[in-house]
Design an enzyme around this catalytic site. Structure first.
Site, PDB file in Angstrom:
ATOM      1  N   GLY A   1       3.018  10.839  -5.578  1.00  0.00           N
ATOM      2  CA  GLY A   1       2.702   9.555  -4.966  1.00  0.00           C
ATOM      3  C   GLY A   1       1.222   9.516  -4.650  1.00  0.00           C
TER       4      GLY A   1
ATOM      5  N   VAL B   1      -8.152  10.961  -0.843  1.00  0.00           N
ATOM      6  CA  VAL B   1      -8.532  12.305  -1.273  1.00  0.00           C
ATOM      7  C   VAL B   1      -7.354  13.276  -1.207  1.00  0.00           C
ATOM      8  CG1 VAL B   1      -9.328  13.038   1.023  1.00  0.00           C
ATOM      9  CG2 VAL B   1     -10.294  14.101  -1.037  1.00  0.00           C
ATOM     10  N   ASP B   2      -6.458  13.128  -0.245  1.00  0.00           N
ATOM     11  CA  ASP B   2      -5.349  14.076  -0.098  1.00  0.00           C
ATOM     12  C   ASP B   2      -4.399  14.045  -1.295  1.00  0.00           C
ATOM     13  OD1 ASP B   2      -6.314  14.871   2.393  1.00  0.00           O
ATOM     14  OD2 ASP B   2      -5.182  13.322   3.448  1.00  0.00           O
TER      15      ASP B   2
ATOM     16  N   MET C   1       1.983   3.255  -5.499  1.00  0.00           N
ATOM     17  CA  MET C   1       2.969   2.329  -4.940  1.00  0.00           C
ATOM     18  C   MET C   1       2.282   1.107  -4.358  1.00  0.00           C
ATOM     19  SD  MET C   1       5.490   5.008  -2.961  1.00  0.00           S
ATOM     20  CE  MET C   1       4.433   6.456  -2.939  1.00  0.00           C
TER      21      MET C   1
ATOM     22  N   CYS D   1       8.472   4.081   6.967  1.00  0.00           N
ATOM     23  CA  CYS D   1       7.897   3.988   5.624  1.00  0.00           C
ATOM     24  C   CYS D   1       8.184   5.261   4.823  1.00  0.00           C
ATOM     25  CB  CYS D   1       6.392   3.766   5.744  1.00  0.00           C
ATOM     26  SG  CYS D   1       5.581   3.454   4.192  1.00  0.00           S
TER      27      CYS D   1
ATOM     28  N   CYS E   1       0.855   1.853   7.666  1.00  0.00           N
ATOM     29  CA  CYS E   1       1.315   2.363   6.380  1.00  0.00           C
ATOM     30  C   CYS E   1       1.364   1.269   5.313  1.00  0.00           C
ATOM     31  CB  CYS E   1       2.705   2.972   6.567  1.00  0.00           C
ATOM     32  SG  CYS E   1       3.406   3.697   5.096  1.00  0.00           S
TER      33      CYS E   1
END
Length: 370
Positions: free
Chosen positions: A11, A16-17, A37, A102, A199
């Site tokens: 996902g 950056v993560d 998404m 979420c 989110c």
């Protein structure tokens, strides 16, 4: 089975993560696919939505590391499962945590189901958490190594079944190392700042945003003794323990929100960070979920967090009813807020969590929401 035979669908948010997550998995030889998404229609209102920019960053990173990518639209699922819940909680005078819902309904349900249709063996995200897999097949969720970034609080509703299909590749490293990897690989997102908004909805003026969906009704601000201190602009804009935005002047200690009266539309305020009305001894919570079985009938000791990045508190957890838990604190806790998550830990293991409904003093109910 070698890694090249294991398909992992990542996902990717454009941050950056998740970018480093995809890189690490690709570097380890997995068959990696990136998925972006789209869960919010940015034409719905006038806020600044970065979805297009974020997807462009996903494309750039996927091209850099050499993996295929797709965009998938979960706007309807997000509206039905997350945003309507978000609004309903505010209508009740509570302060919801949309990130928890979420993760439960979108990132690790709708997205996971979509990934499995693509032949995924696992899904992966850029969350700071870890998975421990046991020989008998069951899994545990552990705090991320970077204690300041640990995100298990937001993942507390994930089930054993969901977590068995999840990988958290950056949970074993800290944020500085993630940035370093991104810079060393010259990833397009290496210097992109972290998002802090709701989110999938992004960063925007919260008060303005909420007012587009819920009509605000101003009312009186009063002390618990009934003294009028001013007017509030709508109960939904305030949370327990809030200091800023009250507009109460004068000398002495700052003023804080200590409760809400929904029926009469009154916001209760009191003076002093450590005012007694802000402290409670136990809570009742519902919608509980545990990764592995726990003994609710006899109860058990553990630690808990009542908000993100809060220091753990020793608690005793037991069943209050078929659908509710009672969580008793070793010592009084300040500003616990209905609608937020209470998340349980056994040292580094996240046991699960629940949604806070009511907060009490030993002598009776604390009037956070009345």
């Amino acid at each position: 089975m070698s890694n090249k035979d294991i398909r992992v669908v990542v996902g990717m948010s454009g941050g950056v993560d998740s970018s480093v997550t995809a890189h690490v998995l690709k570097d380890q030889g997995y068959d990696v696919i990136g998925i972006f998404m789209k869960n919010w229609d940015d034409t719905d209102e006038n806020g600044v939505c970065t979805a297009t920019e974020d997807y462009n960053d996903v494309i750039a990173v996927c091209n850099q590391i050499g993996i295929p990518y797709y965009a998938v639209n979960f706007e309807q699922e997000y509206w039905d499962k997350v945003f309507t819940y978000f609004l309903d909680e505010y209508k009740k005078g509570r302060t919801p945590n949309p990130d928890v819902m979420c993760n439960k309904e979108i990132k690790f349900k709708a997205f996971l189901e979509h990934a499995l249709k693509l032949g995924a063996d696992y899904v992966a995200t850029g969350h700071y958490a870890r998975i421990r897999r046991h020989d008998d097949g069951h899994v545990e969720m552990l705090r991320g190594v970077d204690n300041n970034k640990d995100q298990t609080y937001f993942l507390n509703q994930l089930s054993q079944q969901q977590l068995s299909k999840v990988m958290f590749p950056i949970g074993d490293i800290d944020k500085k190392e993630v940035r370093k990897i991104a810079e060393e690989q010259d990833l397009a997102t290496a210097k992109k700042k972290d998002s802090t908004g709701i989110c999938f909805i992004g960063e925007r003026n919260f008060k303005t945003f909420l007012s587009q969906y819920l009509p605000a009704q101003s009312g009186e601000m009063r002390t618990l003794n009934g003294d009028k201190m001013g007017m509030h602009s709508g109960l939904m804009y305030y949370t327990i323990g809030q200091r800023h935005g009250l507009g109460i002047g004068g000398d002495g200690d700052p003023w804080f929100v200590v409760g809400k009266n929904l029926e009469d539309n009154i916001l209760y305020v009191e003076q002093g960070f450590h005012h007694d009305a802000l402290y409670s001894d136990y809570l009742i919570a519902s919608d509980f979920s545990f990764v592995n079985p726990v003994d609710l009938d006899n109860g058990f000791e553990c630690t808990a967090k009542f908000r993100y990045r809060q220091k753990d508190t020793k608690v005793f957890v037991q069943r209050e009813s078929q659908n509710a838990l009672r969580v008793t604190f070793d010592e009084p806790v300040r500003a616990i807020t209905p609608g937020q998550a209470v998340v349980f830990y056994d040292e580094e293991v996240c046991l699960g969590g629940a949604t806070i409904d009511d907060v009490f003093k030993t002598t009776g109910q604390l009037s956070y929401v009345v």
